[in-house]
Write an enzyme that holds these catalytic residues in place. Structure first.
Site, PDB file in Angstrom:
ATOM      1  N   GLY A  55       0.842  -1.192   0.000  1.00  0.00           N
ATOM      2  CA  GLY A  55       0.000   0.000   0.000  1.00  0.00           C
ATOM      3  C   GLY A  55       0.872   1.234   0.000  1.00  0.00           C
ATOM      4  N   GLN A  64       3.227   9.931   1.158  1.00  0.00           N
ATOM      5  CA  GLN A  64       4.479   9.180   1.190  1.00  0.00           C
ATOM      6  C   GLN A  64       5.363   9.478  -0.020  1.00  0.00           C
ATOM      7  OE1 GLN A  64       2.296   5.275   2.137  1.00  0.00           O
ATOM      8  NE2 GLN A  64       4.216   5.050   3.236  1.00  0.00           N
ATOM      9  N   CYS A  79       5.919   0.270   7.658  1.00  0.00           N
ATOM     10  CA  CYS A  79       5.531   1.379   6.794  1.00  0.00           C
ATOM     11  C   CYS A  79       6.705   1.716   5.887  1.00  0.00           C
ATOM     12  CB  CYS A  79       5.161   2.592   7.657  1.00  0.00           C
ATOM     13  SG  CYS A  79       4.629   4.029   6.714  1.00  0.00           S
ATOM     14  N   LEU A  80       6.420   1.913   4.600  1.00  0.00           N
ATOM     15  CA  LEU A  80       7.487   2.265   3.663  1.00  0.00           C
ATOM     16  C   LEU A  80       8.160   3.581   4.056  1.00  0.00           C
ATOM     17  CD1 LEU A  80       5.748   1.306   0.297  1.00  0.00           C
ATOM     18  CD2 LEU A  80       7.590   0.071   1.450  1.00  0.00           C
ATOM     19  N   HIS A 110      -4.606   1.623   7.350  1.00  0.00           N
ATOM     20  CA  HIS A 110      -3.270   2.227   7.461  1.00  0.00           C
ATOM     21  C   HIS A 110      -3.104   3.343   6.419  1.00  0.00           C
ATOM     22  CE1 HIS A 110       1.284   1.658   8.051  1.00  0.00           C
ATOM     23  NE2 HIS A 110       1.217   2.397   6.949  1.00  0.00           N
ATOM     24  N   GLU A 111      -3.540   3.067   5.174  1.00  0.00           N
ATOM     25  CA  GLU A 111      -3.366   4.079   4.112  1.00  0.00           C
ATOM     26  C   GLU A 111      -4.271   5.288   4.342  1.00  0.00           C
ATOM     27  OE1 GLU A 111      -0.800   3.628   2.549  1.00  0.00           O
ATOM     28  OE2 GLU A 111      -0.631   1.486   2.940  1.00  0.00           O
ATOM     29  N   HIS A 131      -2.786   7.595   6.739  1.00  0.00           N
ATOM     30  CA  HIS A 131      -1.768   8.466   6.116  1.00  0.00           C
ATOM     31  C   HIS A 131      -2.406   9.730   5.542  1.00  0.00           C
ATOM     32  CE1 HIS A 131       2.161   6.538   6.116  1.00  0.00           C
ATOM     33  NE2 HIS A 131       1.676   5.386   5.684  1.00  0.00           N
TER      34      HIS A 131
HETATM   35 ZN    ZN Z   1       2.587   3.569   5.836  1.00  0.00          ZN
END
Ligand code: ZN
Length: 185
Positions: free
Chosen positions: A46, A51, A89-90, A131-132, A135
């Site tokens: 995701g 991000q 998380c990226l 989660h997304e 963000h």
């Molecule tokens: Zn994340």
């Protein structure tokens, strides 16, 4: 399509509220394509616009082949017992923590053609969507951790963050095998 640099913890864009997308234009579709390209290159499941340094309210996910680009998504229903599972998380590479979330959510938004879409999901897809969408409101998974776990996550991040000058993480396709690829969101 391009692989975009990923912003990491410390970049203020990750803490900003996003702006609703007024119309799903070709520019938005290009951003969606680039975000998929970036997410796959980073071996994530995701990715949300902040991000990659953008303020549009949109995210992309691919959980076991369930592929969605969601514009202006919102959780309209959260139900079921809360479930705890490990997340990463990226934007906070190599940091992981257990997060408790509602087990099932219904999300509404627009697809890449500007058409309404509704998704009801549990398991990893339901978790990834939550989660997304977090963000998109400046919220990160570490915010859910207990005081002590958050402190140890941030200590771990303190050791990692110097690898990312200016809070930018450059993704080299295939260069990095994540320790927990199924949990990078
Ligand atoms: Zn994340």
């Amino acid at each position: 399509m391009s692989v975009l640099p990923i912003r990491v913890l410390g970049d203020p864009v990750l803490r900003q509220e996003t702006l609703p997308v007024a119309a799903v234009t070709d520019d938005i579709r290009r951003l969606i394509d680039d975000m998929f390209e970036t997410m796959y290159a980073a071996q994530g499941i995701g990715l949300a616009a902040p991000q990659v340094g953008r303020t549009e309210r949109l995210c992309v996910v691919d959980v076991d082949g369930a592929v969605y680009a969601l514009v202006n998504p919102e959780v309209v229903l959260a139900e079921g017992p809360k479930e705890k599972a490990e997340e990463g998380c990226l934007s906070i590479p190599d940091v992981y923590g257990d997060v408790e979330r509602p087990s099932r959510v219904t999300v509404r938004g627009l697809d890449r053609n500007g058409q309404p879409v509704e998704v009801t999901a549990d398991g990893l897809l339901g978790r990834c969507l939550q989660h997304e969408i977090d963000h998109l409101h400046g919220k990160l998974f570490i915010d859910y951790l207990s005081f002590l776990k958050r402190r140890s996550a941030l200590a771990k991040w303190d050791e990692e963050k110097d690898q990312y000058p200016e809070f930018i993480r450059h993704i080299k396709p295939g260069a990095r095998a994540s320790e927990h690829p199924e949990e990078e969101l």
